[in-house]
Scaffold this motif. Structure first.
Motif, short mmCIF file in Angstrom:
data_model
loop_
_atom_site.label_atom_id
_atom_site.label_comp_id
_atom_site.label_asym_id
_atom_site.label_seq_id
_atom_site.Cartn_x
_atom_site.Cartn_y
_atom_site.Cartn_z
N GLN A 134 20.26 56.78 34.86
CA GLN A 134 18.96 56.39 35.40
C GLN A 134 19.21 55.79 36.79
O GLN A 134 20.16 55.03 36.99
N LYS A 135 18.39 56.14 37.76
CA LYS A 135 18.63 55.74 39.16
C LYS A 135 18.80 54.23 39.28
O LYS A 135 19.66 53.75 40.04
N GLU A 136 18.02 53.48 38.53
CA GLU A 136 18.09 52.03 38.58
C GLU A 136 19.47 51.51 38.17
O GLU A 136 20.02 50.59 38.77
N VAL A 137 20.06 52.14 37.14
CA VAL A 137 21.40 51.75 36.67
C VAL A 137 22.45 52.13 37.71
O VAL A 137 23.36 51.36 38.02
N ALA A 138 22.32 53.35 38.25
CA ALA A 138 23.27 53.82 39.27
C ALA A 138 23.26 52.90 40.48
O ALA A 138 24.32 52.53 41.01
N GLU A 139 22.06 52.50 40.91
CA GLU A 139 21.96 51.60 42.07
C GLU A 139 22.52 50.22 41.75
O GLU A 139 23.14 49.58 42.61
N LYS A 144 25.54 45.47 46.24
CA LYS A 144 26.43 44.46 46.81
C LYS A 144 25.87 43.06 46.60
O LYS A 144 24.69 42.88 46.28
N SER A 145 26.72 42.08 46.81
CA SER A 145 26.31 40.68 46.63
C SER A 145 25.13 40.35 47.54
O SER A 145 25.00 40.90 48.63
N GLY A 146 24.26 39.47 47.05
CA GLY A 146 23.11 39.05 47.84
C GLY A 146 21.87 39.90 47.59
O GLY A 146 20.82 39.62 48.17
N THR A 147 21.98 40.94 46.75
CA THR A 147 20.83 41.78 46.46
C THR A 147 20.35 41.52 45.03
O THR A 147 21.10 41.05 44.18
N LYS A 148 19.09 41.88 44.77
CA LYS A 148 18.51 41.60 43.45
C LYS A 148 19.11 42.48 42.36
O LYS A 148 19.09 42.12 41.18
N ASP A 149 19.66 43.64 42.74
CA ASP A 149 20.24 44.55 41.75
C ASP A 149 21.67 44.17 41.37
O ASP A 149 22.21 44.67 40.38
N TYR A 150 22.28 43.32 42.16
CA TYR A 150 23.67 42.91 41.95
C TYR A 150 23.78 42.09 40.66
O TYR A 150 23.03 41.14 40.46
N GLY A 151 24.68 42.49 39.77
CA GLY A 151 24.78 41.79 38.49
C GLY A 151 26.13 41.99 37.83
O GLY A 151 27.12 42.32 38.48
N ILE A 152 26.16 41.79 36.51
CA ILE A 152 27.41 41.86 35.75
C ILE A 152 28.11 43.20 35.95
O ILE A 152 29.31 43.26 36.26
N PHE A 210 25.83 35.38 35.53
CA PHE A 210 24.65 36.22 35.66
C PHE A 210 23.68 36.09 34.49
O PHE A 210 22.52 36.45 34.62
N ASN A 211 24.16 35.61 33.36
CA ASN A 211 23.25 35.44 32.22
C ASN A 211 22.20 34.38 32.51
O ASN A 211 21.13 34.36 31.88
N GLN A 212 22.51 33.48 33.44
CA GLN A 212 21.53 32.49 33.90
C GLN A 212 21.49 32.54 35.43
O GLN A 212 21.79 31.56 36.10
N ARG A 213 21.15 33.70 35.96
CA ARG A 213 21.33 33.98 37.38
C ARG A 213 20.46 33.11 38.29
O ARG A 213 20.74 33.00 39.48
N ARG A 214 19.40 32.50 37.76
CA ARG A 214 18.57 31.64 38.62
C ARG A 214 19.17 30.24 38.79
O ARG A 214 18.73 29.48 39.65
N LYS A 238 26.46 27.53 44.34
CA LYS A 238 25.83 28.82 44.65
C LYS A 238 25.38 29.50 43.36
O LYS A 238 25.77 29.12 42.26
N ARG A 239 24.54 30.53 43.51
CA ARG A 239 24.16 31.36 42.38
C ARG A 239 25.09 32.56 42.30
O ARG A 239 25.66 32.97 43.32
N ALA A 240 25.19 33.15 41.13
CA ALA A 240 26.14 34.24 40.90
C ALA A 240 25.96 35.39 41.90
O ALA A 240 26.93 35.96 42.38
N GLU A 241 24.71 35.72 42.20
CA GLU A 241 24.45 36.88 43.07
C GLU A 241 24.96 36.67 44.50
O GLU A 241 25.05 37.63 45.27
#
Length: 261
Positions: A134-139, A144-152, A210-214, A238-241
């Motif tokens: 799925q495009k969302e998973v691929a992205e 990269k760090s600092g983006t909303k899609d960046y995660g585990i 990232f489990n508590q990324r906020r 800092k936050r994980a992202e």
């Protein structure tokens, strides 16, 4: 495309565009590092047709769908035991492959993350992966760090693999068409045989962060290292992202020192 019925519970969407199938197979570029390739979920063989033309590669296929397996067994009698009716997620890869190999496939969306974690667990053998998700998973994998899609997944994959987002695939090239766009990515094993830190602790730090990324890492990591042991290291505020893969490695080294102090 009526020869095998797509099954919703297996997340099957059969690719129908041969040009896109060829582009996916062409994504395998590090074939000097392996001779064997495993196709996951071949369906009716649109990728398989092209893979089997690559005589320098020894192709294996695994499909959990018995109907697909029987169809492919008739279509490719030469495959023999290299065609497997089974679950990739439960497959003992080391029993089949003694050396390095690649993984390729139009992967079911409903088990995308599990497939990627399986590949990570066999990172000593899987030197390349080309897959459609799925495009969302691929992205998310490539972000990269600092983006909303960046995660585990982003951090864990990029710790061990170089990643390329190759191209996007529209729903109309599948039968039945999915409701979202798809994305094809390539993972290429990097030079890091093992991380310069406690890898089990690294995974725990990344997942907890990232489990508590906020939350700041000072709060998010309190289950990994007690707050009373934390110092004024700037990463804790800092936050994980906000942390790169290299930052997470550095933080893991620091957490290990605090735990052993």
């Amino acid at each position: 495309m009526s020869l095998v019925r797509a099954k919703k519970h297996l997340g099957q969407h059969f690719l129908t565009d041969k040009k896109i199938a060829a582009k996916i197979v062409d994504g395998l570029v590090h074939t000097d590092q392996y001779k064997q390739v495993l196709e996951v979920g071949p369906g009716m063989g649109i990728l398989s047709d092209i893979l089997l033309e690559r005589e320098h590669l020894e192709t294996y296929m695994i499909d959990i769908d018995t109907e697909s397996y029987n169809f492919l067994k008739d279509k490719y009698p030469q495959m023999g035991s290299r065609l497997i009716n089974g679950d990739f997620l439960a497959m003992d890869l080391r029993a089949v492959f003694s050396g390095k190999f690649a993984v390729i496939g139009n992967f079911p969306y409903n088990i995308s993350s599990q497939i990627l974690f399986k590949i990570l667990a066999h990172r000593d053998q899987v030197v390349e992966m080309v897959g459609m998700f799925q495009k969302e998973v691929a992205e998310r994998c490539a972000s990269k760090s600092g983006t909303k899609d960046y995660g585990i997944l982003s951090v864990l994959i990029q710790a061990y693999y170089n990643i390329d987002y190759l191209f996007t695939v529209k729903p109309g090239t599948f039968n039945p068409p999915p409701k979202v766009n798809s994305g094809v990515i390539r993972l290429s094993r990097n030079e890091m045989k093992e991380l310069p830190c406690d890898e089990k602790l690294f995974w725990a730090v990344v997942k907890s962060g990232f489990n508590q990324r906020r939350k700041t890492l000072r709060n998010a990591l309190s289950g990994v290292v007690p707050k009373i042991k934390m110092d004024e290291h700037p990463f804790f505020d800092k936050r994980a992202e906000q942390l790169t893969v290299a930052d997470f490695i550095s933080l893991t080294q620091h957490v290990a020192a605090l735990l052993n102090a």
